[in-house]
Write an enzyme that holds these catalytic residues in place. Sequence first.
Site, PDB file in Angstrom:
ATOM      1  N   GLY A  13       0.782  -1.238   0.000  1.00 30.19           N
ATOM      2  CA  GLY A  13       0.000   0.000   0.000  1.00 30.19           C
ATOM      3  C   GLY A  13       0.810   1.282   0.000  1.00 30.19           C
ATOM      4  O   GLY A  13       0.343   2.301   0.507  1.00 30.19           O
ATOM      5  N   ASN A  15       1.364   3.128  -2.600  1.00 33.10           N
ATOM      6  CA  ASN A  15       0.598   4.077  -3.422  1.00 33.10           C
ATOM      7  C   ASN A  15      -0.613   4.616  -2.663  1.00 33.10           C
ATOM      8  O   ASN A  15      -0.969   5.787  -2.806  1.00 33.10           O
ATOM      9  CB  ASN A  15       0.174   3.423  -4.746  1.00 33.10           C
ATOM     10  N   ASN A 106      -6.084   2.877 -12.712  1.00 23.40           N
ATOM     11  CA  ASN A 106      -5.078   1.922 -12.252  1.00 23.40           C
ATOM     12  C   ASN A 106      -3.697   2.546 -12.412  1.00 23.40           C
ATOM     13  O   ASN A 106      -3.468   3.329 -13.330  1.00 23.40           O
ATOM     14  CB  ASN A 106      -5.160   0.651 -13.110  1.00 23.40           C
ATOM     15  N   HIS A 108       0.230   1.445 -13.123  1.00 22.66           N
ATOM     16  CA  HIS A 108       1.041   0.313 -13.583  1.00 22.66           C
ATOM     17  C   HIS A 108       2.501   0.761 -13.652  1.00 22.66           C
ATOM     18  O   HIS A 108       2.786   1.856 -14.162  1.00 22.66           O
ATOM     19  CB  HIS A 108       0.567  -0.174 -14.954  1.00 22.66           C
ATOM     20  N   ASP A 149      -4.742  -3.690 -18.815  1.00 22.46           N
ATOM     21  CA  ASP A 149      -3.719  -2.635 -18.988  1.00 22.46           C
ATOM     22  C   ASP A 149      -3.827  -1.887 -20.321  1.00 22.46           C
ATOM     23  O   ASP A 149      -2.838  -1.317 -20.795  1.00 22.46           O
ATOM     24  CB  ASP A 149      -2.286  -3.226 -18.869  1.00 22.46           C
ATOM     25  N   GLU A 179       5.402   6.789  -9.544  1.00 20.12           N
ATOM     26  CA  GLU A 179       4.086   6.338  -9.076  1.00 20.12           C
ATOM     27  C   GLU A 179       3.497   7.233  -7.995  1.00 20.12           C
ATOM     28  O   GLU A 179       2.329   7.638  -8.069  1.00 20.12           O
ATOM     29  CB  GLU A 179       4.184   4.902  -8.536  1.00 20.12           C
TER      30      GLU A 179
HETATM   31  C1  GAR Z   1       3.060  -0.881  -7.500  1.00 19.68           C
HETATM   32  O1  GAR Z   1       4.360  -0.810  -8.055  1.00 19.68           O
HETATM   33  C2  GAR Z   1       2.030  -0.864  -8.601  1.00 19.68           C
HETATM   34  O2  GAR Z   1       2.376  -0.033  -9.670  1.00 19.68           O
HETATM   35  C3  GAR Z   1       2.024  -2.308  -9.014  1.00 19.68           C
HETATM   36  O3  GAR Z   1       2.111  -3.021  -7.798  1.00 19.68           O
HETATM   37  C4  GAR Z   1       2.817  -2.239  -6.840  1.00 19.68           C
HETATM   38  C5  GAR Z   1       1.991  -2.120  -5.583  1.00 19.68           C
HETATM   39  O4  GAR Z   1       2.727  -1.500  -4.559  1.00 19.68           O
HETATM   40  N1  GAR Z   1       0.863  -2.637  -9.771  1.00 19.68           N
HETATM   41  C6  GAR Z   1       0.856  -3.492 -10.806  1.00 19.68           C
HETATM   42  O5  GAR Z   1       1.848  -4.103 -11.181  1.00 19.68           O
HETATM   43  C7  GAR Z   1      -0.491  -3.632 -11.505  1.00 19.68           C
HETATM   44  N2  GAR Z   1      -0.358  -4.290 -12.767  1.00 19.68           N
HETATM   45  P1  GAR Z   1       2.020  -0.819  -3.315  1.00 19.68           P
HETATM   46  O6  GAR Z   1       1.056  -1.861  -2.688  1.00 19.68           O
HETATM   47  O7  GAR Z   1       3.159  -0.498  -2.395  1.00 19.68           O
HETATM   48  O8  GAR Z   1       1.274   0.401  -3.793  1.00 19.68           O
END
Ligand code: GAR
Length: 218
Positions: A13, A15, A106, A108, A149, A179
């Site tokens: 989490g 993000n 989303n 990515h 995506d 991000e």
């Molecule tokens: C992030 O890097 C996000 O961009 C990626 O998973 C991670 C989650 O981190 N998402 C994907 O790859 C979706 N296809 P977080 O839980 O620390 O935010």
Amino acid sequence: MPKRIAVLVSGGGTNLQALIDAQARGELTGGVLAAVISSSPEAYALERARRAGIPGHVLPRGDAGAVTAALVELLKGLDIQLVVMAGFMTIVTGQLFRHYENAVINIHPSLIPAFCGPGCYGLRVHEKALEYGVKLSGATVHFVTEQCDAGPIILQKAVPVLPDDTPETLQRRIMEQCEWKLLPQAVSLFCQDRLAVEGRAVRVLERPALDSAREDNL
Ligand code: GAR
């Protein structure tokens, strides 16, 4: 009335944390974090939500159709207007987008259309970028459609790939420099009605769409 935002999570989490911090700084203009919905009861993201005073929910497990039906019911019950997938690793069906057309976004961790699609998520994305030998990678925030995506791109940001990068160091650079900045920006633009979807393209408006429409009708 601010738009009510639900953040869908599965893991750490960070993000979500970027959104919580942006809200605390007053930068989520026009929106309010109203719910965090996790695909797993163990996700650390739920602890981040608890600390920030945002109600947390856990999605019941099941097949994609049942999970999506439960999710839509929860979102409607909470009067959510924007759904943010922030590291959400569960497959949902088109039912979600029929209820929330151009209202699910989303993040990515690559420059879409590179290194994305089914099975390409998390650290795997950065492994693929390093295998391929690209000199730039980054992050993409996009609207979610039924095709994985492939929805209209809202914002992208690039960073260099360095010669000694590992998947972990590249992931960290992309999180910190791309991000955690892009996602709050995109959420805030949506909440101010400043994103206009035109086919595959998303135009970022200088001022809210409703204001422009009103003026055009004068
Ligand atoms: C992030 O890097 C996000 O961009 C990626 O998973 C991670 C989650 O981190 N998402 C994907 O790859 C979706 N296809 P977080 O839980 O620390 O935010």
